[in-house]
Design a protein around this motif. Structure first.
Motif, mmCIF file in Angstrom:
data_model
loop_
_atom_site.group_PDB
_atom_site.id
_atom_site.type_symbol
_atom_site.label_atom_id
_atom_site.label_comp_id
_atom_site.label_asym_id
_atom_site.label_seq_id
_atom_site.Cartn_x
_atom_site.Cartn_y
_atom_site.Cartn_z
ATOM 1 N N PRO A 1 0.835 -1.209 0.000
ATOM 2 C CA PRO A 1 0.000 0.000 0.000
ATOM 3 C C PRO A 1 0.863 1.250 0.000
ATOM 4 O O PRO A 1 1.960 1.286 0.559
ATOM 5 C CB PRO A 1 -0.803 -0.130 1.299
ATOM 6 N N GLY A 2 0.368 2.262 -0.675
ATOM 7 C CA GLY A 2 1.090 3.525 -0.716
ATOM 8 C C GLY A 2 2.221 3.571 -1.713
ATOM 9 O O GLY A 2 2.939 4.573 -1.787
ATOM 10 N N ARG A 3 2.443 2.491 -2.478
ATOM 11 C CA ARG A 3 3.493 2.464 -3.498
ATOM 12 C C ARG A 3 2.862 2.398 -4.876
ATOM 13 O O ARG A 3 1.749 1.893 -5.023
ATOM 14 C CB ARG A 3 4.395 1.236 -3.292
ATOM 15 N N PRO A 4 3.532 2.900 -5.908
ATOM 16 C CA PRO A 4 2.980 2.774 -7.257
ATOM 17 C C PRO A 4 2.746 1.313 -7.609
ATOM 18 O O PRO A 4 3.579 0.459 -7.308
ATOM 19 C CB PRO A 4 4.056 3.406 -8.147
ATOM 20 N N CYS A 5 1.618 1.037 -8.227
ATOM 21 C CA CYS A 5 1.276 -0.332 -8.617
ATOM 22 C C CYS A 5 1.165 -0.377 -10.134
ATOM 23 O O CYS A 5 0.149 0.013 -10.709
ATOM 24 C CB CYS A 5 -0.037 -0.765 -7.963
ATOM 25 N N ASP A 6 2.213 -0.829 -10.760
ATOM 26 C CA ASP A 6 2.234 -0.961 -12.215
ATOM 27 C C ASP A 6 1.851 -2.399 -12.564
ATOM 28 O O ASP A 6 2.585 -3.330 -12.255
ATOM 29 C CB ASP A 6 3.619 -0.608 -12.761
ATOM 30 N N PHE A 7 0.707 -2.573 -13.191
ATOM 31 C CA PHE A 7 0.205 -3.928 -13.413
ATOM 32 C C PHE A 7 1.164 -4.774 -14.243
ATOM 33 O O PHE A 7 1.430 -5.933 -13.878
ATOM 34 C CB PHE A 7 -1.181 -3.871 -14.074
ATOM 35 N N PRO A 8 1.703 -4.311 -15.374
ATOM 36 C CA PRO A 8 2.623 -5.167 -16.134
ATOM 37 C C PRO A 8 3.829 -5.612 -15.308
ATOM 38 O O PRO A 8 4.246 -6.775 -15.392
ATOM 39 C CB PRO A 8 3.035 -4.283 -17.320
ATOM 40 N N ASP A 9 4.396 -4.694 -14.493
ATOM 41 C CA ASP A 9 5.527 -5.082 -13.664
ATOM 42 C C ASP A 9 5.121 -6.117 -12.629
ATOM 43 O O ASP A 9 5.844 -7.084 -12.359
ATOM 44 C CB ASP A 9 6.103 -3.855 -12.952
ATOM 45 N N LEU A 10 3.946 -5.923 -12.051
ATOM 46 C CA LEU A 10 3.451 -6.860 -11.046
ATOM 47 C C LEU A 10 3.232 -8.235 -11.676
ATOM 48 O O LEU A 10 3.591 -9.270 -11.088
ATOM 49 C CB LEU A 10 2.141 -6.327 -10.462
ATOM 50 N N LEU A 11 2.677 -8.268 -12.872
ATOM 51 C CA LEU A 11 2.433 -9.537 -13.549
ATOM 52 C C LEU A 11 3.745 -10.216 -13.927
ATOM 53 O O LEU A 11 3.884 -11.440 -13.786
ATOM 54 C CB LEU A 11 1.578 -9.295 -14.787
ATOM 55 N N ARG A 12 4.736 -9.434 -14.395
ATOM 56 C CA ARG A 12 6.028 -10.031 -14.739
ATOM 57 C C ARG A 12 6.695 -10.658 -13.517
ATOM 58 O O ARG A 12 7.302 -11.726 -13.597
ATOM 59 C CB ARG A 12 6.941 -8.971 -15.363
ATOM 60 N N SER A 13 6.576 -10.001 -12.398
ATOM 61 C CA SER A 13 7.161 -10.536 -11.170
ATOM 62 C C SER A 13 6.489 -11.855 -10.781
ATOM 63 O O SER A 13 7.147 -12.826 -10.409
ATOM 64 C CB SER A 13 7.014 -9.509 -10.048
ATOM 65 N N ALA A 14 5.143 -11.907 -10.862
ATOM 66 C CA ALA A 14 4.436 -13.154 -10.570
ATOM 67 C C ALA A 14 4.775 -14.225 -11.591
ATOM 68 O O ALA A 14 4.883 -15.414 -11.248
ATOM 69 C CB ALA A 14 2.930 -12.900 -10.552
ATOM 70 N N ASP A 15 4.983 -13.831 -12.846
ATOM 71 C CA ASP A 15 5.316 -14.784 -13.901
ATOM 72 C C ASP A 15 6.693 -15.406 -13.649
ATOM 73 O O ASP A 15 6.886 -16.617 -13.813
ATOM 74 C CB ASP A 15 5.273 -14.076 -15.251
ATOM 75 N N ARG A 16 7.659 -14.589 -13.230
ATOM 76 C CA ARG A 16 8.987 -15.126 -12.920
ATOM 77 C C ARG A 16 8.901 -16.110 -11.761
ATOM 78 O O ARG A 16 9.538 -17.161 -11.767
ATOM 79 C CB ARG A 16 9.944 -13.978 -12.590
ATOM 80 N N ALA A 17 8.108 -15.764 -10.764
ATOM 81 C CA ALA A 17 7.954 -16.663 -9.625
ATOM 82 C C ALA A 17 7.285 -17.965 -10.055
ATOM 83 O O ALA A 17 7.679 -19.057 -9.615
ATOM 84 C CB ALA A 17 7.146 -15.977 -8.532
ATOM 85 N N MET A 18 6.301 -17.887 -10.932
ATOM 86 C CA MET A 18 5.619 -19.092 -11.383
ATOM 87 C C MET A 18 6.564 -20.013 -12.133
ATOM 88 O O MET A 18 6.586 -21.236 -11.917
ATOM 89 C CB MET A 18 4.426 -18.708 -12.264
ATOM 90 N N TYR A 19 7.385 -19.453 -13.027
ATOM 91 C CA TYR A 19 8.333 -20.284 -13.763
ATOM 92 C C TYR A 19 9.383 -20.889 -12.842
ATOM 93 O O TYR A 19 9.859 -22.006 -13.076
ATOM 94 C CB TYR A 19 8.982 -19.485 -14.895
ATOM 95 N N SER A 20 9.724 -20.176 -11.800
ATOM 96 C CA SER A 20 10.650 -20.742 -10.824
ATOM 97 C C SER A 20 10.025 -21.948 -10.134
ATOM 98 O O SER A 20 10.689 -22.973 -9.910
ATOM 99 C CB SER A 20 11.037 -19.687 -9.784
ATOM 100 N N ALA A 21 8.734 -21.839 -9.795
ATOM 101 C CA ALA A 21 8.040 -22.967 -9.181
ATOM 102 C C ALA A 21 7.944 -24.138 -10.151
ATOM 103 O O ALA A 21 8.114 -25.300 -9.758
ATOM 104 C CB ALA A 21 6.646 -22.535 -8.728
ATOM 105 N N LYS A 22 7.702 -23.854 -11.407
ATOM 106 C CA LYS A 22 7.582 -24.924 -12.403
ATOM 107 C C LYS A 22 8.945 -25.594 -12.614
ATOM 108 O O LYS A 22 9.048 -26.825 -12.705
ATOM 109 C CB LYS A 22 7.037 -24.350 -13.714
ATOM 110 N N THR A 23 9.998 -24.792 -12.649
ATOM 111 C CA THR A 23 11.332 -25.340 -12.831
ATOM 112 C C THR A 23 11.749 -26.188 -11.632
ATOM 113 O O THR A 23 12.468 -27.185 -11.776
ATOM 114 C CB THR A 23 12.339 -24.193 -13.039
ATOM 115 N N ALA A 24 11.269 -25.820 -10.469
ATOM 116 C CA ALA A 24 11.632 -26.545 -9.250
ATOM 117 C C ALA A 24 10.879 -27.862 -9.104
ATOM 118 O O ALA A 24 11.102 -28.587 -8.132
ATOM 119 C CB ALA A 24 11.371 -25.672 -8.032
#
Length: 334
Positions: free
Chosen positions: A278-301
């Motif tokens: 809260p209180g920080r800029p929320c850029d949706f594409p950046d937020l989605l890219r971050s979740a996408d990187r985390a998802m691929y890390s989970a898939k790779t693991a």
């Protein structure tokens, strides 16, 4: 009837009312006895006869009597033409007498008043019908607009939110300065094998059931979006420490095989999370890219698990999303 009319006029009046009833009663739908109609109509004619013999010329009174032809028990009867013939064809008194001279004028004013009342009633009914038709049409247009709006913001197969609705809701969530925005990206493991092995119709069954399970597993204020073919994105107002619990609930919900017409189909998913405080800029594409990187890390693991995208403690770019590191959580047992 009035005692002031002679026997000949009384007999003519009785014949006139009798003929009038015979003309209007069949097919009228009236439940009153014909004799009652004769009595009421005869009473009206009798009053008009009295007016024809009075001074001054009784136009308002004749019109008032004519209005009674539009009231019960005649109000449901189509009788303008029969009433006109009966009243204007009635010839009371001797030729040249006061009643004979005035009767056509008195009768015509009564008929004119009756006709106007019928016209006003018809116009009022037409207005009611038009109002009702407009109301129905307005409701149909509103329902059509709602349906088109829904179709424009929801996935046709699963009825989940689509990308445009997801981004709109995330923007609204970001205006809340008490809670951050949590994003979870869910990618079904090996979904291509389901389509290739069982066909796309079974694949669609799986996607619909996965959508139902996601709705059931998530908090009520979660936006559940089908982001791509086998990708889903969840967005919700949240605190950072709640994302792991929600991710685990999702993996648990997707643990059991999906029943289809081709038999049970095993499913699993890899989940990545991202968080905008809260209180920080929320850029949706950046937020989605971050979740996408985390998802691929989970898939790779090893798949069937989730990974959390968390801040690494660096300052990062003030205008963008936080620099992240990935932490893994254990796969769902079984």
């Amino acid at each position: 009837m009035s005692g002031g009319i002679d026997a000949q006029t009384a007999a003519l009046l009785a014949a006139t009312t009798r003929d009038w009833v015979r003309a209007v009663y069949p097919g009228s739908g009236l439940t009153v006895a014909p004799e009652h109609l004769e009595q009421v109509f005869g009473g009206i004619v009798d009053e008009l006869l009295n007016l024809a013999q009075s001074e001054p010329f009784p136009v308002p009174a004749a019109r008032a009597i004519g209005l009674r032809l539009a009231e019960a028990p005649f109000d449901g009867t189509r009788m303008l033409a029969p009433a006109t013939r009966a009243l204007l064809g009635f010839a009371p008194g001797d030729y040249g007498s006061l009643v004979a001279t005035r009767w056509p004028f008195v009768a015509s004013h009564a008929i004119d008043s009756y006709a106007e009342a019928l016209q006003q009633r018809a116009l009022a009914q037409q207005e009611r019908n038009l109002t009702a038709a407009v109301s129905v049409r307005v409701q149909e247009i509103a329902e059509l607009q709602n349906r088109l709006r829904h179709e424009a913001t929801h996935d046709a197969l699963t009825d989940l939110a689509n990308r445009s609705l997801l981004q709109e809701r995330v923007r609204l969530m970001a205006t809340d300065h008490t809670l951050g925005v949590g994003l979870l990206l869910i990618d079904l493991d090996d979904f291509k094998q389901i389509n290739d092995g069982h066909g796309h119709s079974v694949g669609d069954e799986v996607l619909v059931e996965i959508s139902r399970r996601l709705r059931a597993a998530c908090p009520d204020d979660t936006v559940v979006c089908r982001y791509g073919g086998d990708e889903f994105v969840l967005a919700l107002p949240a605190r950072r420490n709640s994302l792991a619990e929600i991710a685990m609930r999702i993996l648990t919900a997707l643990h059991d095989p999906v029943p289809t017409y081709a038999g049970p189909v095993p499913v699993s998913a890899s989940v990545g999370t991202a968080y905008a405080p809260p209180g920080r800029p929320c850029d949706f594409p950046d937020l989605l890219r971050s979740a996408d990187r985390a998802m691929y890390s989970a898939k790779t693991a090893g798949k069937r698990r989730f990974a959390l995208s968390e801040p690494d403690g660096s300052d990062g770019d003030p205008g963008g999303f936080e620099t992240t590191r990935i932490s893994y959580d254990a796969a769902v047992a079984g």
